[in-house]
Scaffold this active site. Structure first.
Site, PDB file in Angstrom:
ATOM      1  N   ASN A   9       0.879  -1.176   0.000  1.00 42.59           N
ATOM      2  CA  ASN A   9       0.000   0.000   0.000  1.00 42.59           C
ATOM      3  C   ASN A   9       0.911   1.219   0.000  1.00 42.59           C
ATOM      4  O   ASN A   9       1.467   1.579   1.041  1.00 42.59           O
ATOM      5  CB  ASN A   9      -0.890  -0.044   1.254  1.00 42.59           C
ATOM      6  CG  ASN A   9      -1.733   1.202   1.394  1.00 42.59           C
ATOM      7  OD1 ASN A   9      -1.813   2.020   0.478  1.00 42.59           O
ATOM      8  ND2 ASN A   9      -2.374   1.355   2.545  1.00 42.59           N
ATOM      9  N   LYS A  11       0.223   4.242  -0.352  1.00 39.21           N
ATOM     10  CA  LYS A  11      -0.432   5.443   0.203  1.00 39.21           C
ATOM     11  C   LYS A  11      -0.137   6.643  -0.699  1.00 39.21           C
ATOM     12  O   LYS A  11       0.024   6.474  -1.912  1.00 39.21           O
ATOM     13  CB  LYS A  11       0.009   5.673   1.656  1.00 39.21           C
ATOM     14  CG  LYS A  11      -0.196   4.403   2.503  1.00 39.21           C
ATOM     15  CD  LYS A  11      -0.077   4.615   3.973  1.00 39.21           C
ATOM     16  CE  LYS A  11      -0.284   3.280   4.680  1.00 39.21           C
ATOM     17  NZ  LYS A  11      -0.296   3.390   6.116  1.00 39.21           N
ATOM     18  N   HIS A 120      -9.594   1.173   4.411  1.00 37.51           N
ATOM     19  CA  HIS A 120      -8.372   1.398   5.187  1.00 37.51           C
ATOM     20  C   HIS A 120      -8.693   2.353   6.342  1.00 37.51           C
ATOM     21  O   HIS A 120      -9.496   3.278   6.191  1.00 37.51           O
ATOM     22  CB  HIS A 120      -7.279   1.988   4.290  1.00 37.51           C
ATOM     23  CG  HIS A 120      -5.939   1.959   4.957  1.00 37.51           C
ATOM     24  ND1 HIS A 120      -5.582   2.891   5.903  1.00 37.51           N
ATOM     25  CD2 HIS A 120      -4.905   1.092   4.862  1.00 37.51           C
ATOM     26  CE1 HIS A 120      -4.364   2.594   6.346  1.00 37.51           C
ATOM     27  NE2 HIS A 120      -3.930   1.513   5.728  1.00 37.51           N
ATOM     28  N   GLU A 122      -7.167   4.772   7.468  1.00 37.04           N
ATOM     29  CA  GLU A 122      -6.941   6.195   7.156  1.00 37.04           C
ATOM     30  C   GLU A 122      -8.139   6.766   6.412  1.00 37.04           C
ATOM     31  O   GLU A 122      -8.464   7.942   6.558  1.00 37.04           O
ATOM     32  CB  GLU A 122      -5.636   6.337   6.345  1.00 37.04           C
ATOM     33  CG  GLU A 122      -4.420   6.108   7.244  1.00 37.04           C
ATOM     34  CD  GLU A 122      -3.191   5.560   6.539  1.00 37.04           C
ATOM     35  OE1 GLU A 122      -3.119   5.605   5.294  1.00 37.04           O
ATOM     36  OE2 GLU A 122      -2.288   5.074   7.249  1.00 37.04           O
ATOM     37  N   GLU A 192      -5.742  -4.857  10.167  1.00 40.64           N
ATOM     38  CA  GLU A 192      -4.696  -3.870  10.445  1.00 40.64           C
ATOM     39  C   GLU A 192      -5.028  -3.136  11.743  1.00 40.64           C
ATOM     40  O   GLU A 192      -5.835  -2.198  11.744  1.00 40.64           O
ATOM     41  CB  GLU A 192      -4.628  -2.848   9.304  1.00 40.64           C
ATOM     42  CG  GLU A 192      -4.280  -3.452   7.970  1.00 40.64           C
ATOM     43  CD  GLU A 192      -3.647  -2.423   7.041  1.00 40.64           C
ATOM     44  OE1 GLU A 192      -2.567  -2.699   6.529  1.00 40.64           O
ATOM     45  OE2 GLU A 192      -4.234  -1.341   6.854  1.00 40.64           O
ATOM     46  N   GLY A 198       2.213   2.165  10.809  1.00 45.57           N
ATOM     47  CA  GLY A 198       3.216   3.223  10.699  1.00 45.57           C
ATOM     48  C   GLY A 198       3.864   3.602  12.024  1.00 45.57           C
ATOM     49  O   GLY A 198       4.546   4.610  12.125  1.00 45.57           O
ATOM     50  N   SER A 237       3.099  -2.205  10.437  1.00 46.56           N
ATOM     51  CA  SER A 237       4.538  -2.310  10.719  1.00 46.56           C
ATOM     52  C   SER A 237       5.095  -3.700  10.406  1.00 46.56           C
ATOM     53  O   SER A 237       5.972  -4.191  11.101  1.00 46.56           O
ATOM     54  CB  SER A 237       4.842  -1.899  12.162  1.00 46.56           C
ATOM     55  OG  SER A 237       4.471  -0.549  12.360  1.00 46.56           O
TER      56      SER A 237
END
Ligand code: PGA
Length: 274
Positions: A9, A11, A120, A122, A192, A198, A237
């Site tokens: 991904n 991003k 996702h 985000e 996730e 991250g 991660s």
């Protein structure tokens, strides 16, 4: 046998030139990853057209089938006055134009964008995408012929309060339970945990296995034996140093990789962890 997948991904990272370089680095090493591991490069929208051509141009036939491209989002509407949005159909058909670019050789052929990431954290967190919106997106993506990488996962406070099973269960039920078994065959789930994305903090392999098994059981309650064929990825991660341990768990079928997908050698090393 379910498909093992390592998906990157990207991003909102890389210019088109950087993205092409990254894809070329990964493609050059395709021969070094296990034959039963499939890679997916989920790039920004702007990069999908050149990537469709680059992947379409892969000459080594055994390599071509090891890699797909994917988008990171699609609209929850089919078409119309939705400024700034990109529809699932636009994504699913862009390869058709690769051979029409001025100067392209007659046999130029693009590969179809095969996947789209939906849900996702985000998108859920920064753009207010609810389970209801994500269901609309998922249905449009599937009816346009895309496969969906559907993301679920809890925040740290929710895990600490012991609510992670409820949160993830609800994210699965409110979207995936609305699909037919035929549609469900084109779903990949990505677990996730938001606290691991991250941050450098990875879920332990036991924590990840526990919730992956729960996700598979929840899918099984609605779809029966089909649950055994659904690929469930871990994301958060994931890197070369922890991928082997995570991927050795029985219900972890690969990874959705953010930061480490931006370095070709790390991404390939993760794919080699099987
Ligand atoms: P990360 O991101 O690997 O950088 O934690 C994973 C993701 O958000 O998909």
């Amino acid at each position: 046998m379910r498909q093992k997948i390592v998906a990157g991904n990207w991003k909102m990272n890389t210019t088109i030139s950087e993205g092409i370089e990254l894809a070329n680095n990964i493609i050059a090493k395709l021969g070094e990853i296990p034959q039963d591991v499939h890679l997916v490069l989920c790039s920004p929208f702007t990069h999908l057209f050149p990537l469709s051509k680059i992947v379409g141009d892969i000459k080594c036939p055994g390599c071509r089938s090891k890699i797909s491209i994917g988008a990171q989002n699609c609209a929850n509407k089919d078409n119309g006055a939705y400024t700034g949005e990109v529809s699932a159909k636009m994504i699913a058909t862009l390869h058709e134009a690769v051979g029409t670019i001025a100067g392209a050789p007659e046999d130029a052929e693009g590969v179809k964008v095969e996947y789209v990431i939906i849900g996702h954290s985000e998108r859920r967190g920064y753009y207010g995408e609810t389970n209801a919106i994500l269901l609309e997106k998922t249905k449009l993506a599937l009816s346009s012929g895309l496969k969906v990488i559907y993301c679920v996962g809890e925040e740290l406070s929710q895990r600490e309060a012991g609510k992670h099973f409820d949160i993830v269960g609800e994210e699965i039920k409110s979207v995936l339970y609305e699909l037919t078994p035929e549609q469900m065959k084109n779903i990949v789930v990505a677990y996730e945990p938001i606290w691991a994305i991250g941050t450098g903090k990875t879920a332990t392999s036991d924590q990840a296995q526990e919730i992956h098994a729960f996700i598979r059981k929840t899918i099984e309650e609605k779809f029966g034996a089909l649950a055994q064929d659904i690929t469930i990825l871990y994301g958060g991660s994931c890197k070369p140093s922890n991928a082997k341990e995570l991927f050795s768990q029985p219900d972890i079928d690969g990874g959705l990789i953010g930061g480490a997908a931006l370095k070709g050698e790390d991404f390939i090393a993760i794919a080699q962890s099987y």
